[in-house]
Design a protein around this motif. Sequence first.
Motif, PDB file in Angstrom:
ATOM      1  N   UNK A 242       0.808  -1.386   0.026  1.00  0.00           N
ATOM      2  CA  UNK A 242      -0.052  -0.111   0.068  1.00  0.00           C
ATOM      3  C   UNK A 242       0.582   1.263   0.077  1.00  0.00           C
ATOM      4  N   UNK A 243       0.628   2.083  -0.983  1.00  0.00           N
ATOM      5  CA  UNK A 243       1.583   3.276  -1.160  1.00  0.00           C
ATOM      6  C   UNK A 243       0.656   4.764  -1.365  1.00  0.00           C
ATOM      7  N   UNK A 244      -0.550   4.559  -0.992  1.00  0.00           N
ATOM      8  CA  UNK A 244      -1.614   5.688  -1.220  1.00  0.00           C
ATOM      9  C   UNK A 244      -2.475   5.779   0.207  1.00  0.00           C
ATOM     10  N   UNK A 245      -2.498   6.904   0.753  1.00  0.00           N
ATOM     11  CA  UNK A 245      -3.258   7.036   1.909  1.00  0.00           C
ATOM     12  C   UNK A 245      -4.703   7.484   1.758  1.00  0.00           C
ATOM     13  N   UNK A 246      -5.500   6.821   2.565  1.00  0.00           N
ATOM     14  CA  UNK A 246      -6.851   7.190   2.219  1.00  0.00           C
ATOM     15  C   UNK A 246      -7.157   8.187   3.620  1.00  0.00           C
ATOM     16  N   UNK A 247      -7.617   9.340   3.061  1.00  0.00           N
ATOM     17  CA  UNK A 247      -7.886  10.421   3.834  1.00  0.00           C
ATOM     18  C   UNK A 247      -9.302  10.308   4.812  1.00  0.00           C
ATOM     19  N   UNK A 248     -10.206   9.448   3.955  1.00  0.00           N
ATOM     20  CA  UNK A 248     -11.322   9.202   4.397  1.00  0.00           C
ATOM     21  C   UNK A 248     -11.415   8.079   5.509  1.00  0.00           C
TER      22      UNK A 248
ATOM     23  N   UNK B 206      -3.923   0.319  -1.344  1.00  0.00           N
ATOM     24  CA  UNK B 206      -3.185  -0.010  -2.619  1.00  0.00           C
ATOM     25  C   UNK B 206      -3.452   1.184  -3.777  1.00  0.00           C
ATOM     26  N   UNK B 207      -2.948   1.190  -4.555  1.00  0.00           N
ATOM     27  CA  UNK B 207      -3.141   2.266  -5.428  1.00  0.00           C
ATOM     28  C   UNK B 207      -4.431   1.982  -6.442  1.00  0.00           C
ATOM     29  N   UNK B 208      -4.387   0.703  -6.773  1.00  0.00           N
ATOM     30  CA  UNK B 208      -5.759   0.207  -7.565  1.00  0.00           C
ATOM     31  C   UNK B 208      -7.003   0.245  -6.869  1.00  0.00           C
ATOM     32  N   UNK B 209      -6.942   0.041  -5.531  1.00  0.00           N
ATOM     33  CA  UNK B 209      -8.054   0.256  -4.604  1.00  0.00           C
ATOM     34  C   UNK B 209      -8.895   1.560  -4.692  1.00  0.00           C
ATOM     35  N   UNK B 210      -7.924   2.695  -5.080  1.00  0.00           N
ATOM     36  CA  UNK B 210      -8.462   3.804  -5.203  1.00  0.00           C
ATOM     37  C   UNK B 210      -9.274   3.946  -6.567  1.00  0.00           C
TER      38      UNK B 210
ATOM     39  N   UNK C  46     -11.556  -0.137  -6.167  1.00  0.00           N
ATOM     40  CA  UNK C  46     -11.894  -0.704  -5.070  1.00  0.00           C
ATOM     41  C   UNK C  46     -12.861   0.128  -4.363  1.00  0.00           C
ATOM     42  N   UNK C  47     -12.991  -0.393  -2.859  1.00  0.00           N
ATOM     43  CA  UNK C  47     -14.019   0.405  -2.243  1.00  0.00           C
ATOM     44  C   UNK C  47     -13.559   1.760  -1.904  1.00  0.00           C
ATOM     45  N   UNK C  48     -12.413   2.148  -1.931  1.00  0.00           N
ATOM     46  CA  UNK C  48     -11.940   3.654  -1.959  1.00  0.00           C
ATOM     47  C   UNK C  48     -11.919   4.328  -2.814  1.00  0.00           C
TER      48      UNK C  48
END
Length: 785
Positions: free
Chosen positions: A210-216, A222-226, A229-231
Amino acid sequence: MSSRSGSRREDETSDQLTGRSASPAVPESSETEAGGLIFYHMDLYGSKERFDIFPEELSGEGERSLGDTRRESALSSEKFQHLQEAGYDLEKEVAELAKMYGLDEDREKELELLGGHYEMVESRQPSALTEEERSQGSVYNASKRSSSVKDQSRSTKQWELPGEASQDEDESKARADDAESPIRSGEGLSSSGISDEWNSQAVSEEEESGNVFCSTCKIPIRAFDKLFGEHKDHEVTKLPNAMESEKEEIHKNMCKLEEQIAQMENFASHLEEIFITVEENFGRQEENFEVHYNDAVQVLAQKYEEQLEALGEEKRQKLEALYGQLVSCGEHLDTCKELTDTTQELYLENDKANFMKAAITMVDRLEEFLKKEVDLELSTVPDFEERVIDFSEVEQLMNSINIIPAPCAPVINPQAPNAATGTSLRVCWSLFSDDTVECYQLCYKTVNNEMRSDEQPEHTLKVKETYCTITNLLPNTQYEFWVSALNASGISPPSERTVYVTAPSPPTIKSKKIRSCENAALVCWESGDINPVDSYTVELSKLADEENGDTITESIVGIPNCEVLIHLQPAQSYHICVRALNLGGSSERSDPVLIHTTGTSFYLNEDTAHPLLAILDDGFTIACDELENPECDLPVYDNSFTRCIGILGSLIPFPGKHYWEVEVEEDTEYRIGVAFENTPRHGHLGANNSSWCMRHIITPSRHKYEFLHSGMTPDIRITLPPRRIGILLDYENCRLSFFNADIAQHLYTFNSHFQHYVHPCFALETPGILRILTGIAVPPWTALP
């Protein structure tokens, strides 16, 4: 059974492609290899179902025939071609999302990660494979390495999708190889246990990447979760940026914590001081209580004595009144008894003559006695007046037992330098005691020697601090201040009175009175105040570059008068301002004036002008109307010319050379030159030894020019009448020269030792106009041998 399972898998993949525009996975036509190996396209950024490359349905694929495999590949190729024909622009969307979130490097990392999974799966295959399967495995590994390298190449090209019509055959082949994902259908991979183990390891590796941070959600993803995915709808940032932001937040919190620690330490120190203060206040309050208690007892004893004395006085008055009334009543009774006895004796008298004589006297006496009114009212009542004792003073004393005493008198500070402006003053004072003060009462009034002190109006202000800024004052004016301290117990005595003074008003430079030359300037100004000031400061700024506005500022301080001679540099421009100073501070700057040191500048002294001579608006043009008799009855000033229709310029108090020009008309008679200050006002210029001038007169035969001093002139003939006359005053060489400036012709030079500085002088002998030009640099052709 295996062919139907494979067909159902292709249908599901087809439905996902047509239903999700964001999914980049599109099946391509794959080549079949010997041994039943089948290659599928796999996109690492697709849905989670795409990662299930070894589903349970594929466990029986080893039993499928080679023909079924080829039919499935053909169907996949046809579906991909249908997507191309429909204009599916997935490449652009994926490229924009990758560029927005910086996923190019993430793509390469995940490809390398999944490549490692393939090698791990290969290493876990059963050792009891046939030679044919081992050969197939080597083919699989080679295909995998080729696919991995091509995936990296495709990542550097912004995830280009295969199947574009404009690409050549080599690119199509590269895309086909890049889209192929090795799937082993042999018996060694048919077990679901190996597939589950691979999936679990892939998920764990993906979580670690995981190299992306979900602010929510406040978690790394992970990048492709953005992307899929659910993010997908959440706000995300890059992990390094999120880490820096959190570090900054932690640093801010640490700073706040340190501030709280400092505040708590200060508060603890303050508490210690409060402990000591409580003990001191207790002692003071105990002493105060004792003093007030003794005062209250003393007041009560005094009240008792006063009331007892008043009560005794009232008793004495009552008794005296009753005793007087009692004595009067006794006297009345005695008189009544005596009259009664006399009347009874009269009744017993037998002699009628004696009876009648005594009866008449007795009747008159009785009538006179009965006419007197008898006061039967009590002169006083026995009851005493109810006296009300005034305990207000005692109550005040009793109430003041728990109140601090009135404060001591403050001490007002002397005026600090530069603590005032033209309309405001800052007054400070101190309280050299521990008395509690609720506020201060500041009083002030204007110091005016022409009015008595008690007639000056006083102003009062209440302030909380030990300082106050008073506004709306008069400039350069003295004010008297005193201050008192107040609390609940009362007001302190006033402090000693102190005089403060406001700063002066800005001076006004007399721009029309400025005189200058190439190396100096004489500047004069007017004070803006009635009261005198201590000194003046002149600020001059040399304009080093007029376009850029660069200035070099200098100051001349301690000037006692409203005039100063400033030494300047030739051929420069200066801005000059003046400030006035007193004890209160400095005034604002005056309006600046601009001085150019390119030549000599002076002004015309109106006080010396003849009444018939007019000065035009520019200040350097003089005119005279037609007049036959110059001696008229117009008002004349003390310093004005009375006979000669002339005027003097301002004094030129600078050594060196000075040059100016005069524009004349050919038919005008005039006199121009220089003169001392004391030149006679009732004579003509040039007719005395205190003036030197050039005279032009018109005769019937020619234009005549005379150069007069003490009434004498040399015999000089000028053939070409000058229209612009240049005058050069040379103090050092004791010369006064005249030139025809139009043709640079020397006319005449006076050689005279000027004992004093001189004034330019001008006069008209016939109606006409003279125009004076100043601020001109000395022309080179004026140099004389």
